[in-house]
Scaffold this motif. Structure first.
Motif, PDB file in Angstrom:
ATOM      1  N   GLY A  10      37.338  29.566  30.266  1.00  0.00           N
ATOM      2  CA  GLY A  10      37.091  30.362  31.454  1.00  0.00           C
ATOM      3  C   GLY A  10      37.535  31.788  31.276  1.00  0.00           C
ATOM      4  O   GLY A  10      37.793  32.249  30.167  1.00  0.00           O
ATOM      5  N   LEU A  11      37.625  32.479  32.405  1.00  0.00           N
ATOM      6  CA  LEU A  11      38.025  33.884  32.446  1.00  0.00           C
ATOM      7  C   LEU A  11      39.470  33.973  32.919  1.00  0.00           C
ATOM      8  O   LEU A  11      39.842  33.360  33.934  1.00  0.00           O
ATOM      9  N   VAL A  12      40.262  34.737  32.208  1.00  0.00           N
ATOM     10  CA  VAL A  12      41.682  34.884  32.554  1.00  0.00           C
ATOM     11  C   VAL A  12      42.111  36.313  32.260  1.00  0.00           C
ATOM     12  O   VAL A  12      41.571  36.970  31.367  1.00  0.00           O
ATOM     13  N   GLN A  13      43.089  36.779  33.017  1.00  0.00           N
ATOM     14  CA  GLN A  13      43.611  38.120  32.797  1.00  0.00           C
ATOM     15  C   GLN A  13      44.596  38.124  31.633  1.00  0.00           C
ATOM     16  O   GLN A  13      45.208  37.088  31.312  1.00  0.00           O
ATOM     17  N   PRO A  14      44.783  39.265  30.999  1.00  0.00           N
ATOM     18  CA  PRO A  14      45.794  39.366  29.946  1.00  0.00           C
ATOM     19  C   PRO A  14      47.155  38.907  30.458  1.00  0.00           C
ATOM     20  O   PRO A  14      47.544  39.244  31.588  1.00  0.00           O
ATOM     21  N   GLY A  15      47.847  38.141  29.631  1.00  0.00           N
ATOM     22  CA  GLY A  15      49.131  37.581  30.015  1.00  0.00           C
ATOM     23  C   GLY A  15      49.038  36.226  30.685  1.00  0.00           C
ATOM     24  O   GLY A  15      50.063  35.565  30.890  1.00  0.00           O
ATOM     25  N   GLY A  16      47.835  35.819  31.009  1.00  0.00           N
ATOM     26  CA  GLY A  16      47.631  34.541  31.678  1.00  0.00           C
ATOM     27  C   GLY A  16      47.607  33.367  30.718  1.00  0.00           C
ATOM     28  O   GLY A  16      47.828  33.529  29.506  1.00  0.00           O
ATOM     29  N   SER A  17      47.341  32.202  31.276  1.00  0.00           N
ATOM     30  CA  SER A  17      47.346  30.955  30.504  1.00  0.00           C
ATOM     31  C   SER A  17      46.082  30.156  30.768  1.00  0.00           C
ATOM     32  O   SER A  17      45.491  30.236  31.853  1.00  0.00           O
ATOM     33  N   LEU A  18      45.693  29.398  29.765  1.00  0.00           N
ATOM     34  CA  LEU A  18      44.614  28.421  29.879  1.00  0.00           C
ATOM     35  C   LEU A  18      44.990  27.218  29.038  1.00  0.00           C
ATOM     36  O   LEU A  18      45.706  27.348  28.040  1.00  0.00           O
ATOM     37  N   ARG A  19      44.450  26.071  29.435  1.00  0.00           N
ATOM     38  CA  ARG A  19      44.639  24.861  28.656  1.00  0.00           C
ATOM     39  C   ARG A  19      43.275  24.279  28.321  1.00  0.00           C
ATOM     40  O   ARG A  19      42.500  23.939  29.218  1.00  0.00           O
TER      41      ARG A  19
END
Length: 118
Positions: A10-19
């Protein structure tokens, strides 16, 4: 028929997390080394992280300390926890399985897009 199905991109901002998660079917999961690769536009596909059934892992220097690979042999899944995401982590992420126990067998998932953008 072997299938590797990725999810969680997906789409995430810098510094964010995804699994990211990859569900495997049609293979003896514990016989396979499981990996995540990624391919950014205009670049070659590269190994992000690999894990074997014993739990031993290998992680690319570019993501070390930020990404963690794990597997659940009972559920036939492999996950990639991605923290502190950077713009340069934007890519299509592919699940990959490989074994040499009975000939060399390699399988790929269809890929999932990860976009890091502000």
């Amino acid at each position: 028929q072997v299938q590797l199905v990725e999810s969680g991109g997906g789409l995430v901002q810098p510094g964010g997390s995804l699994r990211l998660s990859c569900a495997a079917s049609g293979l003896t999961f514990s016989d396979y080394a499981m990996s995540w690769y990624r391919q950014a536009p205009g670049k070659e596909r590269e190994l992000v992280a690999r894990i074997i059934s014993s739990g031993t892992t290998k992680t690319a220097d570019s993501v070390k300390g930020r990404f963690t690979i794990s597997r659940d042999d009972a559920k036939k899944t492999v996950a990639l926890q991605m923290n502190s995401l950077k713009l340069e982590d934007t890519a299509v992420y592919f699940c990959h399985s490989e074994t040499r126990l009975y000939g060399h067998r390699v399988y790929w998932g269809q890929g999932t897009q990860v976009t890091v953008s502000s």
